[in-house]
Design a protein around this motif. Sequence first.
Motif, mmCIF file in Angstrom:
data_model
loop_
_atom_site.group_PDB
_atom_site.id
_atom_site.type_symbol
_atom_site.label_atom_id
_atom_site.label_comp_id
_atom_site.label_asym_id
_atom_site.label_seq_id
_atom_site.Cartn_x
_atom_site.Cartn_y
_atom_site.Cartn_z
ATOM 1 N N LEU A 166 8.599 3.545 -25.415
ATOM 2 C CA LEU A 166 8.074 2.247 -25.819
ATOM 3 C C LEU A 166 8.027 1.279 -24.642
ATOM 4 C CD1 LEU A 166 9.838 1.813 -29.287
ATOM 5 C CD2 LEU A 166 7.439 2.363 -28.839
ATOM 6 N N GLU A 167 9.019 1.352 -23.765
ATOM 7 C CA GLU A 167 9.030 0.489 -22.588
ATOM 8 C C GLU A 167 7.855 0.810 -21.665
ATOM 9 O OE1 GLU A 167 10.765 -2.130 -21.735
ATOM 10 O OE2 GLU A 167 11.824 -2.099 -23.662
ATOM 11 N N ARG A 168 7.609 2.101 -21.466
ATOM 12 C CA ARG A 168 6.483 2.487 -20.613
ATOM 13 C C ARG A 168 5.161 2.031 -21.221
ATOM 14 N NH1 ARG A 168 9.469 7.294 -20.085
ATOM 15 N NH2 ARG A 168 8.093 8.373 -21.552
ATOM 16 N N LYS A 169 5.041 2.186 -22.536
ATOM 17 C CA LYS A 169 3.816 1.770 -23.204
ATOM 18 C C LYS A 169 3.626 0.254 -23.097
ATOM 19 C CE LYS A 169 1.241 2.607 -27.463
ATOM 20 N NZ LYS A 169 1.274 3.248 -28.805
ATOM 21 N N ARG A 170 4.713 -0.497 -23.271
ATOM 22 C CA ARG A 170 4.650 -1.947 -23.149
ATOM 23 C C ARG A 170 4.286 -2.352 -21.719
ATOM 24 N NH1 ARG A 170 9.423 -2.887 -24.707
ATOM 25 N NH2 ARG A 170 8.903 -3.014 -26.911
ATOM 26 N N GLY A 171 4.822 -1.624 -20.752
ATOM 27 C CA GLY A 171 4.520 -1.917 -19.356
ATOM 28 C C GLY A 171 3.054 -1.712 -19.030
ATOM 29 N N LEU A 172 2.472 -0.642 -19.571
ATOM 30 C CA LEU A 172 1.059 -0.395 -19.341
ATOM 31 C C LEU A 172 0.199 -1.488 -19.964
ATOM 32 C CD1 LEU A 172 0.887 3.464 -19.905
ATOM 33 C CD2 LEU A 172 0.515 2.250 -17.757
ATOM 34 N N HIS A 173 0.587 -1.944 -21.146
ATOM 35 C CA HIS A 173 -0.157 -3.018 -21.806
ATOM 36 C C HIS A 173 -0.091 -4.297 -20.978
ATOM 37 C CE1 HIS A 173 -1.862 -5.405 -25.037
ATOM 38 N NE2 HIS A 173 -0.830 -6.234 -24.948
ATOM 39 N N GLN A 174 1.079 -4.621 -20.475
ATOM 40 C CA GLN A 174 1.220 -5.818 -19.653
ATOM 41 C C GLN A 174 0.416 -5.703 -18.363
ATOM 42 O OE1 GLN A 174 5.466 -6.114 -19.191
ATOM 43 N NE2 GLN A 174 5.744 -7.220 -21.141
ATOM 44 N N ALA A 175 0.394 -4.500 -17.782
ATOM 45 C CA ALA A 175 -0.374 -4.298 -16.548
ATOM 46 C C ALA A 175 -1.860 -4.520 -16.794
ATOM 47 C CB ALA A 175 -0.133 -2.897 -15.999
ATOM 48 N N ARG A 176 -2.353 -4.060 -17.946
ATOM 49 C CA ARG A 176 -3.766 -4.272 -18.274
ATOM 50 C C ARG A 176 -4.067 -5.756 -18.438
ATOM 51 N NH1 ARG A 176 -3.213 0.734 -21.230
ATOM 52 N NH2 ARG A 176 -2.531 -0.418 -23.074
ATOM 53 N N GLU A 177 -3.173 -6.475 -19.109
ATOM 54 C CA GLU A 177 -3.383 -7.905 -19.298
ATOM 55 C C GLU A 177 -3.362 -8.646 -17.965
ATOM 56 O OE1 GLU A 177 -0.419 -9.217 -22.084
ATOM 57 O OE2 GLU A 177 -1.809 -8.988 -23.774
ATOM 58 N N GLN A 178 -2.430 -8.280 -17.090
ATOM 59 C CA GLN A 178 -2.349 -8.917 -15.781
ATOM 60 C C GLN A 178 -3.603 -8.628 -14.950
ATOM 61 O OE1 GLN A 178 1.324 -7.435 -14.220
ATOM 62 N NE2 GLN A 178 2.602 -8.701 -15.578
ATOM 63 N N HIS A 179 -4.087 -7.394 -15.041
ATOM 64 C CA HIS A 179 -5.316 -7.033 -14.321
ATOM 65 C C HIS A 179 -6.484 -7.878 -14.805
ATOM 66 C CE1 HIS A 179 -8.221 -4.346 -12.306
ATOM 67 N NE2 HIS A 179 -8.960 -4.547 -13.379
ATOM 68 N N HIS A 180 -6.584 -8.045 -16.127
ATOM 69 C CA HIS A 180 -7.676 -8.836 -16.699
ATOM 70 C C HIS A 180 -7.561 -10.296 -16.272
ATOM 71 C CE1 HIS A 180 -10.873 -9.745 -19.515
ATOM 72 N NE2 HIS A 180 -10.129 -10.703 -20.062
ATOM 73 N N ASP A 181 -6.361 -10.836 -16.281
ATOM 74 C CA ASP A 181 -6.158 -12.227 -15.872
ATOM 75 C C ASP A 181 -6.540 -12.422 -14.403
ATOM 76 O OD1 ASP A 181 -5.284 -12.856 -18.388
ATOM 77 O OD2 ASP A 181 -3.150 -12.785 -17.895
ATOM 78 N N ARG A 182 -6.154 -11.484 -13.542
ATOM 79 C CA ARG A 182 -6.510 -11.594 -12.125
ATOM 80 C C ARG A 182 -8.017 -11.545 -11.936
ATOM 81 N NH1 ARG A 182 -1.929 -8.201 -11.422
ATOM 82 N NH2 ARG A 182 -3.303 -6.379 -11.366
#
Length: 265
Positions: A166-182
């Motif tokens: 679950l932590e890895r899955k949450r991390g991937l989701h956050q990475a996608r959001e950060q990429h989109h924000d950048r």
Amino acid sequence: MTREQPGAPESATYVYAVCRRLDPAALSGLTGLAAGFPVRTLPLGSLTAVVQHVPAAEFTEDAWQQRLSDRAELERCARAHHEVVTAAAAFGPTVPLALATLYRGDERAQQALGADRDRFAAALARIEGHAEWGVKVSLPATASESPQSAPSAPPRNGGGAGRAYLERKRGLHQAREQHHDRALRTAEDIDAALSRLATATRRLRPHTQEMTGERHRLQVLNAAYLVTTVRERELLEAVELLRRRTGAEVEVSGPWVPYSFAGEV
């Protein structure tokens, strides 16, 4: 835009653009949308319309709907329309009218267009000495999960492994959001830098990946800039600098007739 379905007359008046005084010789040799009918000028008091007679039976509302559903025919008409507008714009500021602007005859065209003479004059003053430049900005889309990075399903009886999953899955989701924000911040930075060089700007809807056919790239900016001719080199230099600074793919096109800034009438 005024579109009227031709009725009884054998020919209708198709209007391409409105400009100031224009030597009819500037339109010589243009085919326009109807071969056999010359592209010509039509006086509107102190202004001039660029027009052409077209066969009324071939330019009814139903006929236009058929053209709009035929991609090849629509492209042919758009190119012919643009060719005439560009020829007129080579001799001074020109307000292009929308594709399929038709009237029942020259007299009706003069009446309708003449009623908007003040708006045309204001638009011509606004775009004089300017050209339109289009800019599209694309960045890599969020990387798809590789077999190494994608979290595998946790073992059925492994509590610790389940939490790690679950932590890895949450991390991937956050990475996608950060990429989109950048990506969005990059688009805003580029737009702000180019807007400082423009007299006016217009943000258009970015093309989706389905439209561009590029699954691995995301278009984050689609904009038009109204730029004076004396600042065009400065704009191109700024685009090149932004490419190097941001790493984004910045596509620039122009100079164009200021379709986006002439105003719809």
